[in-house]
Design an enzyme around this catalytic site. Sequence first.
Site, PDB file in Angstrom:
ATOM      1  N   ARG A  30      55.364  58.364  39.798  1.00 29.32           N
ATOM      2  CA  ARG A  30      55.566  57.344  40.832  1.00 29.32           C
ATOM      3  C   ARG A  30      55.118  55.954  40.396  1.00 29.32           C
ATOM      4  O   ARG A  30      55.542  54.949  40.958  1.00 29.32           O
ATOM      5  CB  ARG A  30      54.775  57.724  42.090  1.00 29.32           C
ATOM      6  CG  ARG A  30      55.143  59.088  42.683  1.00 29.32           C
ATOM      7  CD  ARG A  30      54.087  59.524  43.679  1.00 29.32           C
ATOM      8  NE  ARG A  30      52.784  59.681  43.014  1.00 29.32           N
ATOM      9  CZ  ARG A  30      51.638  59.890  43.665  1.00 29.32           C
ATOM     10  NH1 ARG A  30      51.637  59.948  44.995  1.00 29.32           N
ATOM     11  NH2 ARG A  30      50.504  60.043  43.004  1.00 29.32           N
ATOM     12  N   GLN A  82      36.259  34.013  49.634  1.00 33.57           N
ATOM     13  CA  GLN A  82      37.692  33.698  49.546  1.00 33.57           C
ATOM     14  C   GLN A  82      38.333  34.604  48.506  1.00 33.57           C
ATOM     15  O   GLN A  82      37.730  34.904  47.477  1.00 33.57           O
ATOM     16  CB  GLN A  82      37.874  32.225  49.155  1.00 33.57           C
ATOM     17  CG  GLN A  82      39.332  31.782  49.050  1.00 33.57           C
ATOM     18  CD  GLN A  82      39.456  30.284  48.847  1.00 33.57           C
ATOM     19  OE1 GLN A  82      38.896  29.491  49.599  1.00 33.57           O
ATOM     20  NE2 GLN A  82      40.194  29.883  47.817  1.00 33.57           N
ATOM     21  N   ARG A  95      46.522  27.243  32.966  1.00 34.52           N
ATOM     22  CA  ARG A  95      45.676  26.750  34.055  1.00 34.52           C
ATOM     23  C   ARG A  95      44.233  26.657  33.547  1.00 34.52           C
ATOM     24  O   ARG A  95      43.684  27.633  33.069  1.00 34.52           O
ATOM     25  CB  ARG A  95      45.764  27.677  35.267  1.00 34.52           C
ATOM     26  CG  ARG A  95      47.185  27.870  35.817  1.00 34.52           C
ATOM     27  CD  ARG A  95      47.197  28.828  37.008  1.00 34.52           C
ATOM     28  NE  ARG A  95      48.547  29.147  37.447  1.00 34.52           N
ATOM     29  CZ  ARG A  95      49.224  28.493  38.385  1.00 34.52           C
ATOM     30  NH1 ARG A  95      48.668  27.450  38.978  1.00 34.52           N
ATOM     31  NH2 ARG A  95      50.445  28.860  38.730  1.00 34.52           N
ATOM     32  N   HIS A 137      39.018  25.350  34.327  1.00 30.47           N
ATOM     33  CA  HIS A 137      38.564  24.986  35.652  1.00 30.47           C
ATOM     34  C   HIS A 137      37.123  25.448  35.873  1.00 30.47           C
ATOM     35  O   HIS A 137      36.703  26.497  35.376  1.00 30.47           O
ATOM     36  CB  HIS A 137      39.466  25.628  36.710  1.00 30.47           C
ATOM     37  CG  HIS A 137      40.868  25.104  36.672  1.00 30.47           C
ATOM     38  ND1 HIS A 137      41.940  25.809  37.182  1.00 30.47           N
ATOM     39  CD2 HIS A 137      41.391  23.948  36.169  1.00 30.47           C
ATOM     40  CE1 HIS A 137      43.049  25.111  37.019  1.00 30.47           C
ATOM     41  NE2 HIS A 137      42.744  23.981  36.399  1.00 30.47           N
ATOM     42  N   LYS A 141      33.077  34.258  40.134  1.00 33.91           N
ATOM     43  CA  LYS A 141      34.439  34.765  40.276  1.00 33.91           C
ATOM     44  C   LYS A 141      34.553  36.179  39.734  1.00 33.91           C
ATOM     45  O   LYS A 141      33.867  36.546  38.772  1.00 33.91           O
ATOM     46  CB  LYS A 141      35.429  33.882  39.499  1.00 33.91           C
ATOM     47  CG  LYS A 141      35.450  32.423  39.913  1.00 33.91           C
ATOM     48  CD  LYS A 141      36.400  31.608  39.041  1.00 33.91           C
ATOM     49  CE  LYS A 141      36.398  30.143  39.458  1.00 33.91           C
ATOM     50  NZ  LYS A 141      37.325  29.340  38.629  1.00 33.91           N
ATOM     51  N   TYR A 168      41.872  36.590  42.353  1.00 34.50           N
ATOM     52  CA  TYR A 168      40.482  36.170  42.240  1.00 34.50           C
ATOM     53  C   TYR A 168      39.729  36.537  43.513  1.00 34.50           C
ATOM     54  O   TYR A 168      40.239  36.311  44.626  1.00 34.50           O
ATOM     55  CB  TYR A 168      40.363  34.644  42.109  1.00 34.50           C
ATOM     56  CG  TYR A 168      41.241  33.985  41.087  1.00 34.50           C
ATOM     57  CD1 TYR A 168      40.714  33.557  39.877  1.00 34.50           C
ATOM     58  CD2 TYR A 168      42.595  33.754  41.334  1.00 34.50           C
ATOM     59  CE1 TYR A 168      41.518  32.922  38.935  1.00 34.50           C
ATOM     60  CE2 TYR A 168      43.399  33.123  40.405  1.00 34.50           C
ATOM     61  CZ  TYR A 168      42.850  32.713  39.208  1.00 34.50           C
ATOM     62  OH  TYR A 168      43.638  32.078  38.282  1.00 34.50           O
ATOM     63  N   GLU A 202      36.201  20.961  42.835  1.00 34.24           N
ATOM     64  CA  GLU A 202      36.929  21.674  41.783  1.00 34.24           C
ATOM     65  C   GLU A 202      37.250  20.716  40.642  1.00 34.24           C
ATOM     66  O   GLU A 202      37.957  19.727  40.822  1.00 34.24           O
ATOM     67  CB  GLU A 202      38.191  22.314  42.359  1.00 34.24           C
ATOM     68  CG  GLU A 202      37.890  23.383  43.401  1.00 34.24           C
ATOM     69  CD  GLU A 202      36.878  24.397  42.918  1.00 34.24           C
ATOM     70  OE1 GLU A 202      37.051  24.945  41.812  1.00 34.24           O
ATOM     71  OE2 GLU A 202      35.893  24.654  43.641  1.00 34.24           O
ATOM     72  N   ARG A 234      46.795  17.427  37.139  1.00 34.46           N
ATOM     73  CA  ARG A 234      45.336  17.470  37.119  1.00 34.46           C
ATOM     74  C   ARG A 234      44.808  17.909  35.763  1.00 34.46           C
ATOM     75  O   ARG A 234      43.889  17.301  35.205  1.00 34.46           O
ATOM     76  CB  ARG A 234      44.852  18.412  38.212  1.00 34.46           C
ATOM     77  CG  ARG A 234      43.376  18.766  38.151  1.00 34.46           C
ATOM     78  CD  ARG A 234      43.110  19.995  38.997  1.00 34.46           C
ATOM     79  NE  ARG A 234      41.737  20.461  38.839  1.00 34.46           N
ATOM     80  CZ  ARG A 234      41.317  21.655  39.227  1.00 34.46           C
ATOM     81  NH1 ARG A 234      42.153  22.502  39.803  1.00 34.46           N
ATOM     82  NH2 ARG A 234      40.069  22.014  39.051  1.00 34.46           N
ATOM     83  N   ASP A 235      45.387  18.961  35.198  1.00 38.56           N
ATOM     84  CA  ASP A 235      44.906  19.471  33.920  1.00 38.56           C
ATOM     85  C   ASP A 235      45.279  18.555  32.763  1.00 38.56           C
ATOM     86  O   ASP A 235      44.539  18.451  31.781  1.00 38.56           O
ATOM     87  CB  ASP A 235      45.416  20.897  33.687  1.00 38.56           C
ATOM     88  CG  ASP A 235      44.756  21.912  34.610  1.00 38.56           C
ATOM     89  OD1 ASP A 235      43.672  21.601  35.159  1.00 38.56           O
ATOM     90  OD2 ASP A 235      45.313  23.010  34.794  1.00 38.56           O
TER      91      ASP A 235
END
Length: 206
Positions: free
Chosen positions: A23, A48, A60, A63, A73, A133, A144, A169-170
């Site tokens: 399955r 969160q 990404r 951060h 995290k 996360y 952040e 941003r990055d």
Amino acid sequence: MKWRPLKIEGAVEFIPPVFPDHRGFFVTPLSESVLREAVGHPLFPVAQASHSRSRRGTTRGVHFTATPPGMAKFVFCTNGSVRDYVVDLRVGSPTFGAFESLVLDARECRSLYLPVGLGHAFTALEDDTRVSYLLSGEYRAENELAVAVSDPEIGLPLPPDLPPLLSERDLAAPTLAEARERGMLPDYAASRALEHALTSPGAGRP
């Protein structure tokens, strides 16, 4: 479930057993008793849960969260795969500026625990890659922060065949040296104290 400490103090990789059948498969990416054995305390109270979906080449990071308040995290990949990077951004840490790189994917279902003060980044190796996360704090835009994922001082081994797709941003993120000069980076002692406060008995729990 197996686990191994990363060379970045406090960061741990977890390798769960995967149970396949006709399955599909069943896996448990987080076990409180194993995490407690690995890191010496229970998981932080979860404030969160977040989820990202990325096309191949999306990068990404790196951060991190302003400390205080700091953020711990727990990270795992639910579809596709990523080249993941953990970076020690804690000024005063014995491994400041060091990183570790590993693959997280939806086949082996490995997961990561990242304590307060560490930087995190990844490059999606497949289309429709999804990363989940659990976070010790809620998102606040003003807290952040990021350092440049391509900073040669850090030297992350980004996949050479995947030009990174970066957010504005990055793209604008400072180098490690610039972030340190601006006083943006977490302090090692403060990060450890915040981690202890998050995970001490009764912290944030009814």
